[in-house]
Write a protein that holds these residues in place. Structure first.
Motif, PDB file in Angstrom:
ATOM      1  N   ARG A   1       0.837  -1.204   0.000  1.00 37.31           N
ATOM      2  CA  ARG A   1       0.000   0.000   0.000  1.00 37.31           C
ATOM      3  C   ARG A   1       0.871   1.253   0.000  1.00 37.31           C
ATOM      4  NH1 ARG A   1      -3.404  -3.197   3.413  1.00 37.31           N
ATOM      5  NH2 ARG A   1      -2.611  -2.260   5.329  1.00 37.31           N
ATOM      6  N   LYS A   2       1.968   1.206   0.753  1.00 38.76           N
ATOM      7  CA  LYS A   2       2.893   2.343   0.774  1.00 38.76           C
ATOM      8  C   LYS A   2       3.487   2.579  -0.614  1.00 38.76           C
ATOM      9  CE  LYS A   2       7.065   4.160   2.995  1.00 38.76           C
ATOM     10  NZ  LYS A   2       7.681   4.515   1.700  1.00 38.76           N
ATOM     11  N   THR A   3       3.810   1.505  -1.317  1.00 37.25           N
ATOM     12  CA  THR A   3       4.357   1.629  -2.665  1.00 37.25           C
ATOM     13  C   THR A   3       3.340   2.274  -3.600  1.00 37.25           C
ATOM     14  OG1 THR A   3       5.772  -0.315  -2.363  1.00 37.25           O
ATOM     15  CG2 THR A   3       5.300   0.352  -4.640  1.00 37.25           C
ATOM     16  N   LEU A   4       2.072   1.898  -3.465  1.00 34.19           N
ATOM     17  CA  LEU A   4       1.017   2.507  -4.284  1.00 34.19           C
ATOM     18  C   LEU A   4       0.959   4.019  -4.052  1.00 34.19           C
ATOM     19  CD1 LEU A   4      -1.973  -0.006  -3.934  1.00 34.19           C
ATOM     20  CD2 LEU A   4      -0.406   0.243  -5.878  1.00 34.19           C
ATOM     21  N   LEU A   5       1.037   4.426  -2.801  1.00 38.44           N
ATOM     22  CA  LEU A   5       0.973   5.852  -2.471  1.00 38.44           C
ATOM     23  C   LEU A   5       2.209   6.596  -2.964  1.00 38.44           C
ATOM     24  CD1 LEU A   5      -0.504   5.628   1.141  1.00 38.44           C
ATOM     25  CD2 LEU A   5      -1.685   6.401  -0.923  1.00 38.44           C
ATOM     26  N   ASP A   6       3.372   5.952  -2.881  1.00 38.36           N
ATOM     27  CA  ASP A   6       4.604   6.576  -3.375  1.00 38.36           C
ATOM     28  C   ASP A   6       4.526   6.782  -4.886  1.00 38.36           C
ATOM     29  OD1 ASP A   6       5.708   6.694  -0.855  1.00 38.36           O
ATOM     30  OD2 ASP A   6       6.883   4.848  -1.075  1.00 38.36           O
ATOM     31  N   ASP A   7       3.978   5.790  -5.587  1.00 34.25           N
ATOM     32  CA  ASP A   7       3.820   5.910  -7.042  1.00 34.25           C
ATOM     33  C   ASP A   7       2.857   7.046  -7.400  1.00 34.25           C
ATOM     34  OD1 ASP A   7       5.544   3.788  -7.363  1.00 34.25           O
ATOM     35  OD2 ASP A   7       3.968   2.301  -7.732  1.00 34.25           O
ATOM     36  N   TRP A   8       1.808   7.213  -6.598  1.00 33.13           N
ATOM     37  CA  TRP A   8       0.835   8.282  -6.805  1.00 33.13           C
ATOM     38  C   TRP A   8       1.501   9.639  -6.599  1.00 33.13           C
ATOM     39  CZ3 TRP A   8      -2.774  10.433  -9.157  1.00 33.13           C
ATOM     40  CH2 TRP A   8      -3.796  11.228  -8.611  1.00 33.13           C
ATOM     41  N   ARG A   9       2.312   9.753  -5.543  1.00 37.40           N
ATOM     42  CA  ARG A   9       3.030  11.004  -5.284  1.00 37.40           C
ATOM     43  C   ARG A   9       3.945  11.358  -6.456  1.00 37.40           C
ATOM     44  NH1 ARG A   9       3.523   8.543  -0.093  1.00 37.40           N
ATOM     45  NH2 ARG A   9       2.359   9.668   1.515  1.00 37.40           N
ATOM     46  N   THR A  10       4.601  10.368  -6.999  1.00 39.09           N
ATOM     47  CA  THR A  10       5.495  10.599  -8.136  1.00 39.09           C
ATOM     48  C   THR A  10       4.711  11.067  -9.350  1.00 39.09           C
ATOM     49  OG1 THR A  10       7.048   8.916  -7.356  1.00 39.09           O
ATOM     50  CG2 THR A  10       7.173   9.523  -9.685  1.00 39.09           C
ATOM     51  N   ARG A  11       3.593  10.419  -9.626  1.00 40.35           N
ATOM     52  CA  ARG A  11       2.786  10.809 -10.775  1.00 40.35           C
ATOM     53  C   ARG A  11       2.245  12.229 -10.616  1.00 40.35           C
ATOM     54  NH1 ARG A  11      -3.111   8.654 -13.010  1.00 40.35           N
ATOM     55  NH2 ARG A  11      -3.035   9.976 -14.886  1.00 40.35           N
ATOM     56  N   LEU A  12       1.835  12.574  -9.419  1.00 38.97           N
ATOM     57  CA  LEU A  12       1.235  13.883  -9.171  1.00 38.97           C
ATOM     58  C   LEU A  12       2.160  15.039  -9.556  1.00 38.97           C
ATOM     59  CD1 LEU A  12      -0.440  12.996  -5.790  1.00 38.97           C
ATOM     60  CD2 LEU A  12      -1.663  14.062  -7.694  1.00 38.97           C
ATOM     61  N   GLN A  13       3.437  14.835  -9.456  1.00 38.27           N
ATOM     62  CA  GLN A  13       4.391  15.906  -9.747  1.00 38.27           C
ATOM     63  C   GLN A  13       4.301  16.365 -11.199  1.00 38.27           C
ATOM     64  OE1 GLN A  13       8.330  14.707  -8.501  1.00 38.27           O
ATOM     65  NE2 GLN A  13       7.627  14.109  -6.468  1.00 38.27           N
ATOM     66  N   GLY A  14       3.947  15.458 -12.096  1.00 39.57           N
ATOM     67  CA  GLY A  14       3.859  15.830 -13.504  1.00 39.57           C
ATOM     68  C   GLY A  14       2.461  15.720 -14.077  1.00 39.57           C
ATOM     69  N   LEU A  15       1.462  15.633 -13.191  1.00 38.16           N
ATOM     70  CA  LEU A  15       0.098  15.345 -13.626  1.00 38.16           C
ATOM     71  C   LEU A  15      -0.450  16.371 -14.610  1.00 38.16           C
ATOM     72  CD1 LEU A  15      -1.974  13.096 -13.033  1.00 38.16           C
ATOM     73  CD2 LEU A  15      -2.986  14.591 -11.322  1.00 38.16           C
ATOM     74  N   LEU A  16      -0.235  17.652 -14.314  1.00 37.43           N
ATOM     75  CA  LEU A  16      -0.783  18.695 -15.179  1.00 37.43           C
ATOM     76  C   LEU A  16      -0.139  18.716 -16.566  1.00 37.43           C
ATOM     77  CD1 LEU A  16      -1.548  21.692 -12.822  1.00 37.43           C
ATOM     78  CD2 LEU A  16      -3.070  20.787 -14.573  1.00 37.43           C
ATOM     79  N   GLY A  17       0.998  18.055 -16.705  1.00 39.13           N
ATOM     80  CA  GLY A  17       1.665  18.007 -18.001  1.00 39.13           C
ATOM     81  C   GLY A  17       1.302  16.783 -18.827  1.00 39.13           C
ATOM     82  N   GLU A  18       0.494  15.895 -18.272  1.00 37.28           N
ATOM     83  CA  GLU A  18       0.133  14.671 -18.990  1.00 37.28           C
ATOM     84  C   GLU A  18      -0.835  14.940 -20.139  1.00 37.28           C
ATOM     85  OE1 GLU A  18       0.456  11.496 -15.243  1.00 37.28           O
ATOM     86  OE2 GLU A  18      -1.393  11.660 -16.398  1.00 37.28           O
ATOM     87  N   GLU A  19      -0.752  14.070 -21.147  1.00 35.37           N
ATOM     88  CA  GLU A  19      -1.698  14.118 -22.254  1.00 35.37           C
ATOM     89  C   GLU A  19      -3.017  13.494 -21.808  1.00 35.37           C
ATOM     90  OE1 GLU A  19      -1.545  15.399 -25.453  1.00 35.37           O
ATOM     91  OE2 GLU A  19       0.207  16.395 -24.588  1.00 35.37           O
ATOM     92  N   PRO A  20      -4.148  14.090 -22.185  1.00 33.17           N
ATOM     93  CA  PRO A  20      -5.440  13.512 -21.796  1.00 33.17           C
ATOM     94  C   PRO A  20      -5.815  12.301 -22.639  1.00 33.17           C
ATOM     95  CG  PRO A  20      -5.774  15.479 -23.117  1.00 33.17           C
ATOM     96  CD  PRO A  20      -4.291  15.375 -22.885  1.00 33.17           C
ATOM     97  N   LEU A  21      -6.816  11.596 -22.181  1.00 31.62           N
ATOM     98  CA  LEU A  21      -7.373  10.486 -22.945  1.00 31.62           C
ATOM     99  C   LEU A  21      -7.989  11.012 -24.240  1.00 31.62           C
ATOM    100  CD1 LEU A  21      -9.219   8.615 -20.046  1.00 31.62           C
ATOM    101  CD2 LEU A  21      -7.011   7.997 -21.054  1.00 31.62           C
ATOM    102  N   SER A  22      -8.162  10.118 -25.193  1.00 33.24           N
ATOM    103  CA  SER A  22      -8.681  10.523 -26.504  1.00 33.24           C
ATOM    104  C   SER A  22     -10.183  10.272 -26.600  1.00 33.24           C
ATOM    105  CB  SER A  22      -7.961   9.736 -27.602  1.00 33.24           C
ATOM    106  OG  SER A  22      -8.488  10.048 -28.871  1.00 33.24           O
ATOM    107  N   PHE A  23     -10.909  11.297 -27.028  1.00 35.11           N
ATOM    108  CA  PHE A  23     -12.345  11.190 -27.284  1.00 35.11           C
ATOM    109  C   PHE A  23     -12.619  11.703 -28.698  1.00 35.11           C
ATOM    110  CE2 PHE A  23     -11.922  11.463 -22.725  1.00 35.11           C
ATOM    111  CZ  PHE A  23     -12.830  10.519 -22.248  1.00 35.11           C
ATOM    112  N   THR A  24     -13.725  11.309 -29.266  1.00 36.70           N
ATOM    113  CA  THR A  24     -14.059  11.712 -30.629  1.00 36.70           C
ATOM    114  C   THR A  24     -14.615  13.128 -30.636  1.00 36.70           C
ATOM    115  OG1 THR A  24     -14.619   9.399 -31.097  1.00 36.70           O
ATOM    116  CG2 THR A  24     -15.299  11.044 -32.719  1.00 36.70           C
ATOM    117  N   SER A  25     -14.015  13.999 -31.448  1.00 36.85           N
ATOM    118  CA  SER A  25     -14.415  15.403 -31.508  1.00 36.85           C
ATOM    119  C   SER A  25     -15.835  15.563 -32.047  1.00 36.85           C
ATOM    120  CB  SER A  25     -13.443  16.171 -32.404  1.00 36.85           C
ATOM    121  OG  SER A  25     -13.915  17.473 -32.658  1.00 36.85           O
TER     122      SER A  25
END
Length: 276
Positions: A206-230
């Protein structure tokens, strides 16, 4: 991204769990800590602590309603929003949404969807006029400049939410939430953060899951979004795929998305990963 840009970014965490000792609480706290440390301004809506009202009713409108005999929530709240007559709890949440660059929804998955209190948040806060309209939805939506992510726990193992698993494909489960609510309002939907059955694993895991989440959060706003049909791919009357779009994809192996699949196999990871 420089520090001055970072400091201007605002994050809203909409959180739904009854216990401060839960894994969801730990995930929420990890997000607050990681995002704050990264320079973001973070606000939390703790729905259970707020005793947030889930039911969408005429009580959400201050003053008289237009048609009490045939009360229609969407139309009445649109009018109330235009006239500044929505209840204080709704306007406060709308203030938070308006100011946010990113919204994180943190919750335990109940019955293949969000808890009732969070569904009530969607029903009551994302009102007609404020969050969407006939002309402003999907790729033309009100919140097209904002990003959003679902972060949630499951009670079942990941294998049970596979295309061969008894719960069915998680991509299908997520379609109503990510397309029908979030993308509908125009949000750029980031790949979900799924904590698979944390109650069935060891504390170290569980601690590893939270550590991975913390790492992802640092660059979250820079991630590409999922693809939807325009929306540009659909005609303006029956909102059917334009013939040329349909023809273009006729020979392809997969459909466009989980929902718009053209009778073909669903594209893999369509609601789970960006850029696939």
């Amino acid at each position: 991204m420089d520090s001055s840009t970072l400091s201007s970014k605002k994050v809203l965490i909409v959180y739904a769990h009854q216990s401060n000792g839960s894994f969801n609480a730990a995930a929420k706290d990890a997000a607050v800590e990681a995002l704050t440390a990264h320079g973001y301004t973070v606000e939390v809506s703790d729905l259970y602590a707020m005793k947030f009202k889930a039911a969408a009713t005429a009580e959400d409108i201050i003053g008289e309603v237009k048609n009490a005999e045939h009360f229609r929530y969407a139309e009445e709240t649109k009018l109330a929003w235009e006239e500044g007559r929505l209840s204080a709890d709704i306007t406060e949440e709308q203030r938070k949404v308006t100011g946010a660059d990113l919204i994180v929804f943190q919750f335990p998955m109940y019955w293949f969807t969000v808890p009732a209190i969070m569904k009530g948040w969607f029903d009551r806060v994302l009102t007609l006029g404020y969050a969407y309209s006939h002309d402003k939805r999907y790729s033309r939506g009100v919140f097209k400049d904002k990003k959003v992510v679902l972060s949630f726990t499951t009670g079942s193992a990941e294998s049970m939410f596979s295309a061969n698993g008894i719960n069915g494909d998680m991509n299908v489960t997520l379609w109503p939430l990510q397309n029908g609510i979030l993308h509908y309002c125009g949000f750029q939907v980031l790949a979900p953060q799924i904590f698979w059955a944390p109650s069935h694993i060891l504390p170290k895991a569980r601690k590893t899951l939270l550590d991975d989440w913390r790492t992802r959060l640092q660059g979250l706003l820079g991630e590409e979004p999922l693809s939807f049909t325009s929306m540009d791919c659909f005609d303006g009357e029956g909102f059917q795929l334009k013939p040329e779009v349909h023809e273009k994809h006729a020979t392809k192996e997969f459909g466009l998305t989980v929902g718009i699949h053209l009778g073909k196999p669903i594209p893999p990871h369509n609601q789970m990963k960006a850029g696939v």
